[in-house]
Design an enzyme around this catalytic site. Sequence first.
Site, PDB file in Angstrom:
ATOM      1  N   CYS A  46       0.816  -1.032   0.067  1.00  0.00           N
ATOM      2  CA  CYS A  46      -0.049  -0.034   0.009  1.00  0.00           C
ATOM      3  C   CYS A  46       1.083   1.208   0.055  1.00  0.00           C
ATOM      4  O   CYS A  46       2.187   1.238   0.180  1.00  0.00           O
ATOM      5  CB  CYS A  46      -0.845   0.112   1.256  1.00  0.00           C
ATOM      6  SG  CYS A  46      -0.036   0.284   2.925  1.00  0.00           S
ATOM      7  N   CYS A  49       3.294   2.408   2.798  1.00  0.00           N
ATOM      8  CA  CYS A  49       4.574   2.139   3.094  1.00  0.00           C
ATOM      9  C   CYS A  49       5.522   2.824   2.742  1.00  0.00           C
ATOM     10  O   CYS A  49       6.774   2.934   3.301  1.00  0.00           O
ATOM     11  CB  CYS A  49       4.839   0.692   2.135  1.00  0.00           C
ATOM     12  SG  CYS A  49       3.632  -0.679   2.394  1.00  0.00           S
ATOM     13  N   ASP A 455       4.935  19.607 -26.299  1.00  0.00           N
ATOM     14  CA  ASP A 455       6.286  19.596 -26.882  1.00  0.00           C
ATOM     15  C   ASP A 455       5.955  19.899 -28.383  1.00  0.00           C
ATOM     16  O   ASP A 455       4.705  19.846 -28.792  1.00  0.00           O
ATOM     17  CB  ASP A 455       6.715  18.183 -26.657  1.00  0.00           C
ATOM     18  CG  ASP A 455       7.768  17.872 -27.760  1.00  0.00           C
ATOM     19  OD1 ASP A 455       8.755  18.815 -27.544  1.00  0.00           O
ATOM     20  OD2 ASP A 455       7.704  16.982 -28.564  1.00  0.00           O
ATOM     21  N   ASP A 639       6.247  13.488 -26.705  1.00  0.00           N
ATOM     22  CA  ASP A 639       6.495  12.344 -27.319  1.00  0.00           C
ATOM     23  C   ASP A 639       7.866  11.806 -27.099  1.00  0.00           C
ATOM     24  O   ASP A 639       8.004  10.570 -27.352  1.00  0.00           O
ATOM     25  CB  ASP A 639       6.014  11.982 -28.767  1.00  0.00           C
ATOM     26  CG  ASP A 639       6.864  12.861 -29.615  1.00  0.00           C
ATOM     27  OD1 ASP A 639       7.324  13.724 -29.317  1.00  0.00           O
ATOM     28  OD2 ASP A 639       7.114  12.173 -30.757  1.00  0.00           O
ATOM     29  N   ASP A 643      11.398  14.032 -23.290  1.00  0.00           N
ATOM     30  CA  ASP A 643      10.278  14.521 -22.695  1.00  0.00           C
ATOM     31  C   ASP A 643       9.890  13.512 -21.592  1.00  0.00           C
ATOM     32  O   ASP A 643       9.072  13.975 -20.662  1.00  0.00           O
ATOM     33  CB  ASP A 643       8.783  14.497 -23.663  1.00  0.00           C
ATOM     34  CG  ASP A 643       9.191  15.455 -25.001  1.00  0.00           C
ATOM     35  OD1 ASP A 643       9.749  16.748 -24.415  1.00  0.00           O
ATOM     36  OD2 ASP A 643       8.670  15.245 -26.112  1.00  0.00           O
TER      37      ASP A 643
END
Length: 752
Positions: A46, A49, A455, A639, A643
């Site tokens: 979870c 933690c 971008d 893309d 990036d």
Amino acid sequence: MGAQALSLPATASLPATPAAQDYSLFLRRDPAGQAEMAFAVEGIDCAACIDEIEDGCEALPGIARARLNYTTHRLTIGWEAKAEPAPARVLEALAKAGYRAYPFEADRLEEIDNATSRHLLRCLGVAGFAAMNIMLLSVSVWSGNVTDITPETRDFFHWLSALIALPAAAYAGQPFFQSALRALRARSLNMDVPITLGVLLALSVSVFETLHHAEHAYFDSAVMLLFFLLAGRYLDHAMRRRTRAEAGNLAALKAVSANRIEPDGRLVTVPAAAVKPGDEVMLRAGERAPVDGIVLSGTAAVDESLVTGETLPRSLSVGATVHAGSLIHDGVLRLKTVAAGEDTFLDEIERLLDKASTARGRYIRLADRAARLYAPMVHTTALLALVGWLIAGASLHQAVLIAVAVLIITCPCALALAVPAVQVVAAGTLMRAGVLLHSGDTFERLAEIDTVAFDKTGTLTLPEPSLADAGDVPAPLLAAAARLALASTHPLARAIAAAHPDARPLDNVREVPGAGVEAEIDGVPARLGSPAFCGCEKLAAERAALAPEASLVAVRLGEACAVLDIRQALRRDARAVIDELRAAGLKVVLLSGDRRAAVAAVAGELGVTDWWAQMRPGDKIAVLESLDAKGHGVLMVGDGINDAPSLASAHVSLSPISAADVTRAQADAVFLGDRLAPVVLALKVARRARHLMRQNLMIAVIYNLIAVPLAVAGYVTPLVAALAMSGSSVIVTLNALRARQGGFAAGEKEAA
């Protein structure tokens, strides 16, 4: 949850390590002298933690920082410059807190991850099989209770249900039981604690009721709850596995070997790790650069999309900088190494990526923080109901049944479904419109954005370049260029060949590295390549003044010459999408690693006034962090491999399906096709989804405000509690189905 909750001991209190181990191979030091090491941690079930491990480790003497990536389960520990690194102490401290850890090795982590996935799938299968069979028996009992079932037959069906449910729950509930046990050992609570307690009490009461020939038992409720929770946990685990697998593709860009030039002039192939700064290496066509370096001699066309995001190759010559991972298309380069090994630009991207992913992972802690308040309230209410009824004179059996009814009726099913139910419906709507989500909380973060950062190359423009002026080129020259392009290995050649699909290849074509190709067409000499190679420098200079953002290729057929303008065209709906985003009150900015002239041209065409060019990955992250510091929620759309760190660090991110694997892995969602309309659709869907999520949370709260007092007052039996709990879940789910109405349906048509 701090270090005290974890009970991570101080170094001085730990016993000596039984067997000394050498961890020096896993340690690395930064320029400041601080040591760092990565660990793989098992037992993370979870998001709570993260706080436990990070805070606990940072409380150990000498530890400067601890960062846990929830997706990769990779814990990075940094020691203070003056402290002596003690990996064994960290491992032992984590073991005492209930977590098994070891030096991070990708192969070993993958092996353990596969085992965990198989175990979750087996648990899910057992719970599903048991739930189906118990439900068949329960339906028979329910119908028989209002007709003519005999007590003996009812008891038999209950015992059959117990025979199926008890071993099935013992096996299928392991992920929750173990997580709850670890939380209790750490003196904390997570969502698995009330789930575990509710399941165990429901099973215990069911056995008790069966022993006393009661009409009702609750084996079906306990096992069905486990089944649905396991389905969600398995899907979350599968998503994180896929993300890790795709992110690992960054390693494919690293060259394994290098052609090192020895002092005596010999060329020797050595492992890339053996190259040191100052060494000279040779790069040939088709090879990736193993180091960062400066060109000493030679010319070549190089794909630098890793650094700039620009997929069009750049011609490099003496004095130019080449980064590790760059691909040589043609020509030969001699480099002087500037950075090698873990100091290259490619490794810098990987470190930025890991850091950004870790920071974004903190968002998912909110659910467990809510659980810390919810779980104690549920337990306290049930305990008060038990004690109160005993004081009021009720029997122990009646008081326990009321307490169990409180636990069941307050089981956080409706609360747990409030958000995921909307996510599932909305995600299905987006999927049909060509938008695929990677993260469940994407909707919440999308609804919070007020700025969209794009971008340029491959995002606002199409990923593949095209010939912009095909109609202006004389037909004989265009045909000759296309035929020559079929024989060229240069990436721009594909765009030229595509402009004349009927072209046929030529025989006896000769390629001149770094210049172009030449042949004879019907006895007439023809050339395709650089303007200098074709003797068209003057014409190229005139064209460059008019279109500085374009890549220019010359073609010569006999005495005739033409210059071809190759560029990446804007996506056909780019201007409409930008206008719609601005009309919705969103700020639009452009972040690109490409040349200023190319970025300025696109920004001008789209009407974007805020833009940056020639940006490195760290520069993009700096802009995003600056916007975040000013209170802006930023959606990053990109893309390129360069990036990936900024996609991971943004508040939320999208990428086209044409993006690199490592980039898609870091985005919260990807969209199909060559249009940008899915970006607008995703925002509309997210805003409506947030509205429905809030409604569902309100329904869950109102349900508890009404149901809990009734259960505490003794008006609700465990069976009615189970039905009420299921009913609240059904209401929440039905409300989530409204996500198919209104804005969603309209959005689907827009993206179609």
